[in-house]
Design a protein around this motif. Structure first.
Motif, PDB file in Angstrom:
ATOM      1  N   ARG A   1      12.002  17.188   2.970  1.00  0.00           N
ATOM      2  CA  ARG A   1      13.271  18.368   3.232  1.00  0.00           C
ATOM      3  C   ARG A   1      13.856  17.885   1.615  1.00  0.00           C
ATOM      4  NH1 ARG A   1      16.943  14.497   6.660  1.00  0.00           N
ATOM      5  NH2 ARG A   1      18.759  16.337   6.412  1.00  0.00           N
ATOM      6  N   TRP A   2      13.544  17.353   0.529  1.00  0.00           N
ATOM      7  CA  TRP A   2      13.352  17.176  -0.607  1.00  0.00           C
ATOM      8  C   TRP A   2      12.583  16.947  -1.906  1.00  0.00           C
ATOM      9  CZ3 TRP A   2      19.015  15.689  -0.561  1.00  0.00           C
ATOM     10  CH2 TRP A   2      19.781  15.648   1.471  1.00  0.00           C
ATOM     11  N   GLU A   3      13.657  17.725  -2.723  1.00  0.00           N
ATOM     12  CA  GLU A   3      12.625  17.991  -4.247  1.00  0.00           C
ATOM     13  C   GLU A   3      11.742  16.332  -4.773  1.00  0.00           C
ATOM     14  OE1 GLU A   3      10.846  20.766  -5.444  1.00  0.00           O
ATOM     15  OE2 GLU A   3      11.633  22.277  -4.268  1.00  0.00           O
ATOM     16  N   PRO A   4      10.882  16.120  -4.888  1.00  0.00           N
ATOM     17  CA  PRO A   4       9.646  17.741  -5.287  1.00  0.00           C
ATOM     18  C   PRO A   4       8.743  17.521  -4.097  1.00  0.00           C
ATOM     19  CG  PRO A   4       8.991  15.229  -5.819  1.00  0.00           C
ATOM     20  CD  PRO A   4      10.128  15.024  -5.756  1.00  0.00           C
ATOM     21  N   LYS A   5       9.363  17.108  -2.751  1.00  0.00           N
ATOM     22  CA  LYS A   5       9.335  16.888  -0.522  1.00  0.00           C
ATOM     23  C   LYS A   5       7.411  16.565  -0.812  1.00  0.00           C
ATOM     24  CE  LYS A   5      11.686  21.877  -0.987  1.00  0.00           C
ATOM     25  NZ  LYS A   5      11.108  23.452   0.359  1.00  0.00           N
ATOM     26  N   LEU A   6       7.325  15.616  -1.628  1.00  0.00           N
ATOM     27  CA  LEU A   6       6.581  15.067  -0.958  1.00  0.00           C
ATOM     28  C   LEU A   6       6.435  13.351  -0.668  1.00  0.00           C
ATOM     29  CD1 LEU A   6       3.125  14.483  -2.820  1.00  0.00           C
ATOM     30  CD2 LEU A   6       4.888  13.211  -4.276  1.00  0.00           C
ATOM     31  N   PRO A   7       6.106  13.226   0.560  1.00  0.00           N
ATOM     32  CA  PRO A   7       6.201  12.471   1.561  1.00  0.00           C
ATOM     33  C   PRO A   7       5.697  11.279   0.768  1.00  0.00           C
ATOM     34  CG  PRO A   7       5.022  13.841   2.529  1.00  0.00           C
ATOM     35  CD  PRO A   7       6.008  14.543   0.868  1.00  0.00           C
ATOM     36  N   VAL A   8       5.450  10.398   1.542  1.00  0.00           N
ATOM     37  CA  VAL A   8       4.472   8.855   0.708  1.00  0.00           C
ATOM     38  C   VAL A   8       3.308   8.708   1.402  1.00  0.00           C
ATOM     39  CG1 VAL A   8       3.859   6.166   0.923  1.00  0.00           C
ATOM     40  CG2 VAL A   8       6.393   7.405   0.225  1.00  0.00           C
ATOM     41  N   ASP A   9       1.947   9.072   1.410  1.00  0.00           N
ATOM     42  CA  ASP A   9       0.876   9.307   2.343  1.00  0.00           C
ATOM     43  C   ASP A   9       0.475   7.711   2.906  1.00  0.00           C
ATOM     44  OD1 ASP A   9       0.347  11.897   2.495  1.00  0.00           O
ATOM     45  OD2 ASP A   9      -0.058  11.923   0.151  1.00  0.00           O
ATOM     46  N   LEU A  10      -0.154   7.950   3.737  1.00  0.00           N
ATOM     47  CA  LEU A  10      -0.819   6.831   4.267  1.00  0.00           C
ATOM     48  C   LEU A  10      -2.221   6.905   4.919  1.00  0.00           C
ATOM     49  CD1 LEU A  10       2.288   5.776   7.190  1.00  0.00           C
ATOM     50  CD2 LEU A  10       2.037   5.378   4.575  1.00  0.00           C
TER      51      LEU A  10
ATOM     52  N   TYR B   1       0.699  -1.081   0.111  1.00  0.00           N
ATOM     53  CA  TYR B   1      -0.049  -0.194   0.393  1.00  0.00           C
ATOM     54  C   TYR B   1       0.441   1.308  -0.250  1.00  0.00           C
ATOM     55  CZ  TYR B   1      -4.606  -1.848   0.483  1.00  0.00           C
ATOM     56  OH  TYR B   1      -5.402  -3.326   0.288  1.00  0.00           O
ATOM     57  N   THR B   2       1.974   1.342  -0.268  1.00  0.00           N
ATOM     58  CA  THR B   2       3.230   2.009   0.053  1.00  0.00           C
ATOM     59  C   THR B   2       4.149   2.117  -1.181  1.00  0.00           C
ATOM     60  OG1 THR B   2       4.887   1.199   1.435  1.00  0.00           O
ATOM     61  CG2 THR B   2       3.080   2.588   2.790  1.00  0.00           C
ATOM     62  N   GLY B   3       4.513   1.212  -1.822  1.00  0.00           N
ATOM     63  CA  GLY B   3       5.353   0.730  -3.057  1.00  0.00           C
ATOM     64  C   GLY B   3       6.730   0.950  -2.830  1.00  0.00           C
ATOM     65  N   LEU B   4       6.745   1.471  -1.366  1.00  0.00           N
ATOM     66  CA  LEU B   4       8.407   0.799  -0.802  1.00  0.00           C
ATOM     67  C   LEU B   4       9.093   0.207  -1.519  1.00  0.00           C
ATOM     68  CD1 LEU B   4       8.169   2.473   2.916  1.00  0.00           C
ATOM     69  CD2 LEU B   4       8.050   3.661   0.721  1.00  0.00           C
ATOM     70  N   ARG B   5      10.993   0.600  -1.486  1.00  0.00           N
ATOM     71  CA  ARG B   5      11.595  -0.641  -2.459  1.00  0.00           C
ATOM     72  C   ARG B   5      11.546  -1.526  -0.950  1.00  0.00           C
ATOM     73  NH1 ARG B   5      13.135   3.887  -4.835  1.00  0.00           N
ATOM     74  NH2 ARG B   5      12.918   3.572  -6.687  1.00  0.00           N
ATOM     75  N   TRP B   6      12.335  -2.865  -1.352  1.00  0.00           N
ATOM     76  CA  TRP B   6      12.491  -4.079   0.110  1.00  0.00           C
ATOM     77  C   TRP B   6      13.485  -3.097   0.697  1.00  0.00           C
ATOM     78  CZ3 TRP B   6      10.776  -8.569   2.772  1.00  0.00           C
ATOM     79  CH2 TRP B   6      12.019  -9.356   2.945  1.00  0.00           C
ATOM     80  N   GLY B   7      14.794  -2.357   0.087  1.00  0.00           N
ATOM     81  CA  GLY B   7      15.277  -2.061   0.833  1.00  0.00           C
ATOM     82  C   GLY B   7      15.013  -0.756   1.897  1.00  0.00           C
ATOM     83  N   GLU B   8      14.232  -0.216   1.584  1.00  0.00           N
ATOM     84  CA  GLU B   8      13.381   0.869   1.905  1.00  0.00           C
ATOM     85  C   GLU B   8      13.006   0.747   3.173  1.00  0.00           C
ATOM     86  OE1 GLU B   8      13.424   3.846  -2.082  1.00  0.00           O
ATOM     87  OE2 GLU B   8      11.296   2.601  -1.496  1.00  0.00           O
ATOM     88  N   THR B   9      11.559  -0.067   3.357  1.00  0.00           N
ATOM     89  CA  THR B   9      10.727  -0.439   3.588  1.00  0.00           C
ATOM     90  C   THR B   9      11.850  -1.464   5.132  1.00  0.00           C
ATOM     91  OG1 THR B   9       9.357  -1.713   1.821  1.00  0.00           O
ATOM     92  CG2 THR B   9       9.231  -2.559   4.265  1.00  0.00           C
TER      93      THR B   9
END
Length: 537
Positions: free
Chosen positions: A255-264, A207-215
């Motif tokens: 903190r980083w462009e495009p300044k878009l966090p992963v909404d939950l 439900y977020t599309g995070l990569r394995w390493g990012e998770t």
């Protein structure tokens, strides 16, 4: 200026001298006449002035020596460096290490690439990767000033050879899952590991599309109400974890462009809030610069290793069986189906048609009355769990064969496409760049983000309702609590009829195996990266 001089009597007695780009004087002998020597020398000076001159002696160095020089000036990521080291060590040096650069030919390199799969047992794709890297190495040799090669012999001629079959050589599309399949997969993973955390982890990826390493690299300080800030990943290379920035600097953070966090969506925000209630730190917290407060950890406080987790948890959950190994055949996941979908209690090889039954098998009369499976004798022996007589058993069917954790990322993108989510938001949520004017003029608005969260919440509720229609209870405590409203319960969730999963041992036939996250690395390598790269051993 080039000039000629006679060195001896007889034929080919003339020598010409000319200046190299660095000002050093060079010479070449063996000319019949003074005019021939001068013409050759003036040609060399013309090439030097045009920047196209090649030192005839430069190409005499071996491929191995040039690779050593080439590697010393490379600046790539840890995983790229590891992949290059493998291809050079396994394929390029053994075949070409002692060959001089000026002795290489396109024909010889093509024959080498075509013979690699049959000789070494690798796939054609790996053979192409080896030649591509060889072409990169030789291309830099041809581009250096002065060049060591007049051209790159490893380049593939374009538009040559048959076209039939090229489309068939492409990699198949990655498997993806529906929301219900993702939920069933997460439930099975929790049953196999005996941990609710695995349920939350896989649902988070879906439900977020995070990569394995990012998770794995998600630290609690980057988990905020209603959103996740992606600023780090944990990358495993040769058994060692490294705390690195996200792939290709694909930050998703204010903190980083495009300044878009992963909404939950609301349900996932609650799941992650429950997940972070414990204050456990990773076992290697003192060995890196991070906080050590990771959202997802293994049962022993370490980090899940991709290959071990896939072999022991993810693949059996997807496929309903454990993959074959060199020393062990395919084994089916056998579950106690007192409650659906069943609690894994064993892993048995499948019955072979026509095979003789072992000791204690049923008689011919019993076999004909009960069916052909009455002859099957469960495996017994040391390290194999004994199952009480009368236990209702069944093997799991596949959910989505071939699905991987990265396939859940593909699933998330597919769900967004089905919901009509604008491309700019969908791509930036995954950490991709939208090229051209489409990415320059479009922006992810707050309305788009709210609609995405509502759509994901609706998909989750639909999948939960579909799961409740199969069975309103679950042997996974966390999921059983989520299913309580479907049973008409508003207070504390009812206790499931089967034992709670937390009391079940992990699915393993040999208790002496090491935990998934604590298999030691094969070797230790010191990273040659910037200060943002910190090893976790």
């Amino acid at each position: 200026m080039a000039y000629a001089e006679k060195r001896a009597r007889g034929p080919r007695s003339w020598r010409v001298k000319y200046k190299l780009p660095d000002g050093i004087e060079a010479s070449e002998s063996g000319f019949d006449t003074k005019a021939a020597a001068l013409a050759w020398g003036r040609d060399q000076e013309a090439l030097i002035r045009a920047g196209r001159w090649t030192d005839p002696n430069a190409g005499k160095i071996t491929v191995s020596r040039w690779i050593d020089r080439w590697l010393a000036i490379q600046d790539v990521g840890i995983s790229t460096q590891d992949n290059r080291d493998y291809l050079i060590r396994r394929f390029i040096r053994p075949a070409w290490g002692s060959t001089a650069l000026n002795a290489l030919s396109t024909e010889g390199i093509t024959r080498w690439e075509n013979a690699l799969p049959a000789r070494t047992g690798i796939s054609p794709r790996t053979a192409r990767a080896a030649r591509t890297l060889f072409g990169t190495i030789l291309g830099d040799a041809a581009a250096t000033k002065p060049p060591l090669l007049p051209y790159n012999p490893a380049l593939r001629p374009r538009n040559r050879g048959r076209r039939t079959g090229r489309r068939l050589e492409r990699d198949p599309q990655r498997a993806w899952a529906t929301p219900l399949e993702a939920l069933l997969l997460a439930e099975r993973a929790a049953l196999l590991s005996g941990r609710d955390e695995d349920f939350t982890m896989l649902i988070t990826i879906g439900y977020t599309g995070l990569r394995w390493g990012e998770t794995l690299g998600l630290e609690r300080e980057y988990l905020h109400p209603d959103e996740i800030h992606v600023e780090w990943q944990l990358r495993e290379v040769n058994g060692t974890f490294y705390r690195l920035p996200p792939k290709d600097d694909s930050y998703r953070s204010p903190r980083w462009e495009p300044k878009l966090p992963v909404d939950l969506p609301a349900f996932l925000d609650e799941l992650l809030a429950t997940q972070t209630q414990t204050g456990q730190r990773c076992a290697c917290a003192t060995q890196h610069g991070g906080s050590g407060q990771y959202v997802f950890l293994g049962p022993d406080g370490g980090h899940y290793r991709r290959s071990n987790y896939a072999r022991r948890v993810f693949r059996p959950a997807c496929d309903g069986r454990h993959e074959a190994t060199p020393s062990r055949a395919v084994r089916l996941v056998i579950a106690d189906v007192t409650t659906w979908p069943g609690i894994p209690i064993a892993a048995w090889p499948s019955a072979q048609p026509g095979a003789e039954a072992g000791p204690g098998a049923a008689t011919d009369t019993q076999s004909s009355a009960d069916g052909p499976q009455a002859d099957y004798v469960p495996p017994r022996g040391r390290g194999i769990r004994a199952i009480p007589a009368g236990t209702p058993l069944a093997c799991w069917l596949p959910i989505r064969p071939g699905l991987t954790p990265h396939g859940l990322r593909h699933s998330h993108k597919t769900w967004m496409a089905e919901e009509g989510i604008p491309e700019i938001l969908a791509e930036q949520r995954l950490g991709h760049q939208v090229p051209g004017m489409r990415g320059l003029y479009a922006h992810a608005s707050g309305r788009m983000r709210d609609e995405l969260k509502d759509a994901l919440q609706a998909r989750w509720e639909d999948s939960l309702a579909a799961r409740a229609a199969l069975d309103p209870h679950s042997p996974v405590p966390l999921l059983d609590q989520l299913l309580a409203p479907a049973r008409g319960e508003t207070g504390q969730p009812a206790q499931p009829t089967a034992p709670r999963v937390a009391r079940q041992p992990p699915l393993t036939l040999v208790s002496t195996e090491k935990m998934i996250s604590q298999i030691p690395p094969r070797r230790s390598k010191s990273p040659t990266q910037t200060s943002r790269v910190r090893p976790i051993r």
